[in-house]
Design a protein around this motif. Structure first.
Motif, PDB file in Angstrom:
ATOM      1  N   HIS A 321       0.808  -1.216   0.000  1.00 31.45           N
ATOM      2  CA  HIS A 321       0.000   0.000   0.000  1.00 31.45           C
ATOM      3  C   HIS A 321       0.851   1.281   0.000  1.00 31.45           C
ATOM      4  O   HIS A 321       0.473   2.282  -0.606  1.00 31.45           O
ATOM      5  CB  HIS A 321      -0.958  -0.002   1.206  1.00 31.45           C
ATOM      6  N   THR A 322       1.992   1.260   0.719  1.00 32.89           N
ATOM      7  CA  THR A 322       2.829   2.477   0.752  1.00 32.89           C
ATOM      8  C   THR A 322       3.480   2.744  -0.598  1.00 32.89           C
ATOM      9  O   THR A 322       3.958   3.857  -0.855  1.00 32.89           O
ATOM     10  CB  THR A 322       3.916   2.366   1.842  1.00 32.89           C
ATOM     11  N   ALA A 323       3.497   1.731  -1.483  1.00 31.68           N
ATOM     12  CA  ALA A 323       4.005   1.956  -2.837  1.00 31.68           C
ATOM     13  C   ALA A 323       3.031   2.815  -3.646  1.00 31.68           C
ATOM     14  O   ALA A 323       3.409   3.423  -4.652  1.00 31.68           O
ATOM     15  CB  ALA A 323       4.239   0.614  -3.530  1.00 31.68           C
ATOM     16  N   LEU A 324       1.770   2.871  -3.176  1.00 36.96           N
ATOM     17  CA  LEU A 324       0.738   3.609  -3.909  1.00 36.96           C
ATOM     18  C   LEU A 324       0.184   4.802  -3.145  1.00 36.96           C
ATOM     19  O   LEU A 324      -0.273   5.775  -3.744  1.00 36.96           O
ATOM     20  CB  LEU A 324      -0.433   2.656  -4.247  1.00 36.96           C
ATOM     21  N   TYR A 325       0.228   4.710  -1.802  1.00 34.55           N
ATOM     22  CA  TYR A 325      -0.414   5.725  -0.981  1.00 34.55           C
ATOM     23  C   TYR A 325       0.533   6.220   0.109  1.00 34.55           C
ATOM     24  O   TYR A 325       1.521   5.563   0.443  1.00 34.55           O
ATOM     25  CB  TYR A 325      -1.681   5.161  -0.320  1.00 34.55           C
ATOM     26  N   SER A 326       0.190   7.372   0.663  1.00 36.68           N
ATOM     27  CA  SER A 326       0.940   7.864   1.824  1.00 36.68           C
ATOM     28  C   SER A 326       0.221   7.416   3.103  1.00 36.68           C
ATOM     29  O   SER A 326      -0.961   7.050   3.064  1.00 36.68           O
ATOM     30  CB  SER A 326       1.030   9.392   1.797  1.00 36.68           C
ATOM     31  N   GLY A 328      -0.875   9.075   5.568  1.00 37.39           N
ATOM     32  CA  GLY A 328      -2.004   9.923   5.930  1.00 37.39           C
ATOM     33  C   GLY A 328      -3.263   9.639   5.148  1.00 37.39           C
ATOM     34  O   GLY A 328      -4.356  10.055   5.564  1.00 37.39           O
ATOM     35  N   ASP A 329      -3.149   8.919   4.036  1.00 33.20           N
ATOM     36  CA  ASP A 329      -4.348   8.578   3.272  1.00 33.20           C
ATOM     37  C   ASP A 329      -5.259   7.641   4.065  1.00 33.20           C
ATOM     38  O   ASP A 329      -6.476   7.631   3.859  1.00 33.20           O
ATOM     39  CB  ASP A 329      -3.962   7.911   1.938  1.00 33.20           C
ATOM     40  N   CYS A 330      -4.648   6.846   4.948  1.00 34.96           N
ATOM     41  CA  CYS A 330      -5.448   5.917   5.770  1.00 34.96           C
ATOM     42  C   CYS A 330      -5.481   6.347   7.238  1.00 34.96           C
ATOM     43  O   CYS A 330      -6.549   6.346   7.873  1.00 34.96           O
ATOM     44  CB  CYS A 330      -4.883   4.499   5.675  1.00 34.96           C
ATOM     45  N   HIS A 331      -4.301   6.678   7.771  1.00 34.55           N
ATOM     46  CA  HIS A 331      -4.209   7.079   9.187  1.00 34.55           C
ATOM     47  C   HIS A 331      -4.295   8.589   9.295  1.00 34.55           C
ATOM     48  O   HIS A 331      -3.561   9.300   8.619  1.00 34.55           O
ATOM     49  CB  HIS A 331      -2.883   6.621   9.791  1.00 34.55           C
ATOM     50  N   ASN A 332      -5.121   9.044  10.132  1.00 35.94           N
ATOM     51  CA  ASN A 332      -6.031   8.410  11.059  1.00 35.94           C
ATOM     52  C   ASN A 332      -7.471   8.609  10.616  1.00 35.94           C
ATOM     53  O   ASN A 332      -8.413   8.368  11.355  1.00 35.94           O
ATOM     54  CB  ASN A 332      -5.846   9.011  12.455  1.00 35.94           C
ATOM     55  N   ALA A 333      -7.653   9.042   9.388  1.00 36.01           N
ATOM     56  CA  ALA A 333      -8.990   9.337   8.901  1.00 36.01           C
ATOM     57  C   ALA A 333      -9.820   8.070   8.681  1.00 36.01           C
ATOM     58  O   ALA A 333     -10.967   7.987   9.110  1.00 36.01           O
ATOM     59  CB  ALA A 333      -8.888  10.133   7.600  1.00 36.01           C
ATOM     60  N   ILE A 334      -9.233   7.096   7.978  1.00 37.08           N
ATOM     61  CA  ILE A 334      -9.984   5.882   7.634  1.00 37.08           C
ATOM     62  C   ILE A 334      -9.747   4.778   8.650  1.00 37.08           C
ATOM     63  O   ILE A 334     -10.687   4.136   9.129  1.00 37.08           O
ATOM     64  CB  ILE A 334      -9.578   5.395   6.222  1.00 37.08           C
ATOM     65  N   VAL A 335      -8.497   4.546   8.993  1.00 43.62           N
ATOM     66  CA  VAL A 335      -8.127   3.450   9.893  1.00 43.62           C
ATOM     67  C   VAL A 335      -7.397   4.009  11.106  1.00 43.62           C
ATOM     68  O   VAL A 335      -6.376   4.684  10.961  1.00 43.62           O
ATOM     69  CB  VAL A 335      -7.220   2.417   9.175  1.00 43.62           C
ATOM     70  N   GLY A 336      -7.911   3.745  12.278  1.00 44.29           N
ATOM     71  CA  GLY A 336      -7.238   4.141  13.507  1.00 44.29           C
ATOM     72  C   GLY A 336      -6.136   3.162  13.850  1.00 44.29           C
ATOM     73  O   GLY A 336      -6.306   1.952  13.719  1.00 44.29           O
ATOM     74  N   ALA A 337      -4.987   3.683  14.275  1.00 47.63           N
ATOM     75  CA  ALA A 337      -3.862   2.816  14.619  1.00 47.63           C
ATOM     76  C   ALA A 337      -3.771   2.635  16.121  1.00 47.63           C
ATOM     77  O   ALA A 337      -4.357   3.390  16.898  1.00 47.63           O
ATOM     78  CB  ALA A 337      -2.562   3.407  14.079  1.00 47.63           C
ATOM     79  N   ALA A 357     -13.383   2.026   2.154  1.00 51.69           N
ATOM     80  CA  ALA A 357     -13.327   3.412   1.675  1.00 51.69           C
ATOM     81  C   ALA A 357     -12.655   3.491   0.308  1.00 51.69           C
ATOM     82  O   ALA A 357     -12.993   4.345  -0.524  1.00 51.69           O
ATOM     83  CB  ALA A 357     -12.575   4.280   2.690  1.00 51.69           C
ATOM     84  N   CYS A 358     -11.688   2.625   0.076  1.00 53.71           N
ATOM     85  CA  CYS A 358     -11.013   2.567  -1.234  1.00 53.71           C
ATOM     86  C   CYS A 358     -11.474   1.354  -2.051  1.00 53.71           C
ATOM     87  O   CYS A 358     -11.643   1.432  -3.271  1.00 53.71           O
ATOM     88  CB  CYS A 358      -9.504   2.510  -1.056  1.00 53.71           C
ATOM     89  N   HIS A 359     -11.646   0.239  -1.338  1.00 57.07           N
ATOM     90  CA  HIS A 359     -12.000  -0.996  -2.039  1.00 57.07           C
ATOM     91  C   HIS A 359     -13.502  -1.028  -2.299  1.00 57.07           C
ATOM     92  O   HIS A 359     -14.250  -1.805  -1.690  1.00 57.07           O
ATOM     93  CB  HIS A 359     -11.534  -2.206  -1.220  1.00 57.07           C
ATOM     94  N   ASP A 360     -13.900  -0.162  -3.229  1.00 57.62           N
ATOM     95  CA  ASP A 360     -15.325   0.002  -3.560  1.00 57.62           C
ATOM     96  C   ASP A 360     -15.611  -0.324  -5.017  1.00 57.62           C
ATOM     97  O   ASP A 360     -16.711  -0.095  -5.520  1.00 57.62           O
ATOM     98  CB  ASP A 360     -15.764   1.439  -3.261  1.00 57.62           C
TER      99      ASP A 360
END
Length: 533
Positions: A321-326, A328-337, A357-360
């Motif tokens: 995923h980090t090869a495609l996204y940063s 912040g794209d997931c943390h902490n808006a979509i997925v809480g760590a 949120a992405c896999h739609d």
């Protein structure tokens, strides 16, 4: 047979010597000395009052216990006080003094002995009786005359780890008495001082006041005593002390933002984003924000293994995923760590939560139709019956949703169904009905690749029975000849009595007629029942 008896302080009682001198056993036992479990040791002071050996060694009958010490205590040894690297030399003192100069008035040896603090010695106890600076050097000076070496002292603090005090570094500038015992009391009388105490001039603060030496309470001085280390935290993150001290002082964080020790608490990333802990500075203005640049603190990402009771371990690959996204794209808006992480169901993902949120189906493949891309599939063994369900075979013609969750609900609420229930359309029987796929009543070996012997445990006088599938299939019988017409397998199976078999039930359907030997013929009992003789 009598033997020599060793005592403390290199003393030995010789039975042979006393018997040779003409004494009988009864002159000591049990008048002066009780042997066995009720025996007790006596101090030298007690012997001086006619107890034990003192009954004879009183200066009249025999030499006194108060003198001639070396007649009993041969080869007295040097006494080591390991806790303080101190040594008392008997050899040195006996050149100048008699044993009774110290024993037993000043120093009581043996079980009744006690240790004295340096403070007590200064008040005239123990060594301090002589070492008072008149008779001989005082206990408050010339420390190295008794303490053969100094060592670094480690103080374990609750708030800042271990602090090491170096004697060697201080002795280059000061004498022992500059600290002991005026400023700093050693041994049992030692009292720990807080940083606040030091700020008032106590303990180290007597010198470390900013005049004689660097101030103990100055934040700029913390690292001179307290070792700095990088602090490792969860999720491969770390806090570099040295890096922060290039621009900050210890007091900038301790104890307002971060309270080390027992009162410490961990903060979640959302809490930091609200200005707590690291977030006070890392707000995007003073320093980079905790909401971004995750790789600055998190040295590496980890592959996450999520235990899913319905489908087994599901793995999330950060590297993919980090090869495609940063971050912040997931943390902490979509997925809480960390502590804020929570598991969501597939139904919730289908509604756009978490991975959904992405896999739609637009940004990335949909969570509903691509199960095997996240969930590993495997063959499922049904051990009791030797059956096996192959995911690979079924996925060639079906999607996961064809079975899950309508026909088969995995996880804690899963239940096994009987062959009879499958015949009525439950579970596998929904497809395996003879139309969509072969029926559950035929082709048994397609799911049950191996059959096994079945043992029926019976009392020893009857003999247990082992039913062999192999011997029956070798004679040309098919599974359906017995299952599920004559014998019900699995959860619906029930045992039949010999009487019922004689009437044609279970094994008796064949073993009672011309098809096979009869269960009612006593000659054939041993063919099934293996008696224990």
């Amino acid at each position: 047979m009598v033997r020599d008896i060793p005592f403390a302080a290199s003393a030995t009682f010789s039975h042979a010597f006393h018997l040779t001198a003409g004494y009988g056993c009864g002159e000591c036992h049990g008048r002066l000395f009780t042997a066995g479990p009720d025996s007790r040791r006596y101090t030298m002071q007690e012997m001086e009052t006619q107890k034990s050996c003192g009954g004879c060694h009183n200066g009249n009958t025999a030499f006194s216990v108060k003198g001639d010490c070396d007649r009993c205590h041969a080869n007295v040894k040097e006494v080591s006080f390991a806790a303080h690297d101190a040594m008392f030399s008997h050899k040195l003192h006996t050149k100048l003094l008699n044993c009774d100069s110290c024993h037993s008035g000043i120093f009581i040896g043996g079980a009744a002995s006690r240790r004295y603090t340096m403070k007590e010695m200064e008040q005239g106890h123990s060594c301090g009786v002589c070492h008072e600076d008149k008779t001989v050097f005082g206990v408050t000076g010339a420390c190295d005359r008794c303490h053969l070496k100094t060592r670094d002292v480690s103080f374990r603090t609750a708030v800042a780890g271990s602090v090491v005090f170096s004697h060697d570094a201080h002795r280059q500038m000061y004498g022992c008495s500059d600290c002991h015992n005026g400023i700093f009391t050693t041994g049992a009388a030692r009292v720990g001082a807080t940083m606040a105490d030091m700020g008032k001039g106590l303990s180290c603060g007597a010198c470390h006041d900013g005049t004689s030496a660097f101030p103990a309470t100055s934040a700029a001085s913390c690292s001179r005593c307290h070792p700095l280390r990088d602090v490792n935290m969860a999720a491969n993150s770390y806090f570099p002390h040295v890096k922060h001290l290039e621009a900050n002082t210890c007091g900038d964080c301790h104890n307002d933002l971060f309270r080390a020790g027992p009162g410490n608490r961990r903060w979640t990333m959302p809490q930091m984003a609200q200005g707590n802990s690291c977030g006070v500075c890392h707000d995007g203005t003073f320093a980079f924000s905790v909401r971004g640049e995750c790789g600055t603190c998190h040295r590496e990402t980890v592959e996450v293994a999520i235990p899913v009771k319905q489908t087994g371990i599901t793995r999330f690959s950060h590297s993919v995923h980090t090869a495609l996204y940063s971050c912040g794209d997931c943390h902490n808006a979509i997925v809480g760590a960390g502590a804020t992480a929570r598991r969501v169901t597939m139904a919730a993902m289908e509604k756009g939560e978490s991975c959904g949120a992405c896999h739609d189906g637009s940004a990335a493949f949909t969570v509903r139709e691509n199960c095997t891309r996240c969930h590993p599939v495997k063959d499922i063994p049904f051990t009791p019956s030797g059956a096996r369900f192959s995911h690979d075979v079924h996925l060639k013609v079906h999607g996961c949703g064809d079975c899950h969750d309508a026909l088969y609900r995995p996880g804690s609420d899963n239940r096994r169904v009987t062959m009879a229930e499958m015949e009525r359309g439950a579970s596998c029987g929904a497809c395996h009905d003879g139309s969509a796929a072969f029926p559950v009543t035929a082709g048994c070996d397609r799911c049950h690749p191996a059959t096994k012997g079945i043992k029926y445990d019976l009392p020893a006088d009857v003999g247990s029975v082992l039913f062999s599938h192999r011997s029956h299939t070798a004679k040309g019988y098919a599974c359906s000849d017995c299952h599920g017409r004559i014998v019900v397998a699995g959860a619906g199976r029930k045992s039949s009595t010999m009487k019922e078999m004689e009437q044609g039930t279970s094994c008796g359907a064949c073993h009672g007629f011309s098809m096979a030997f009869s269960v009612s013929d006593p000659v054939n009992c041993v063919k099934c029942h293996q008696r224990l003789y």
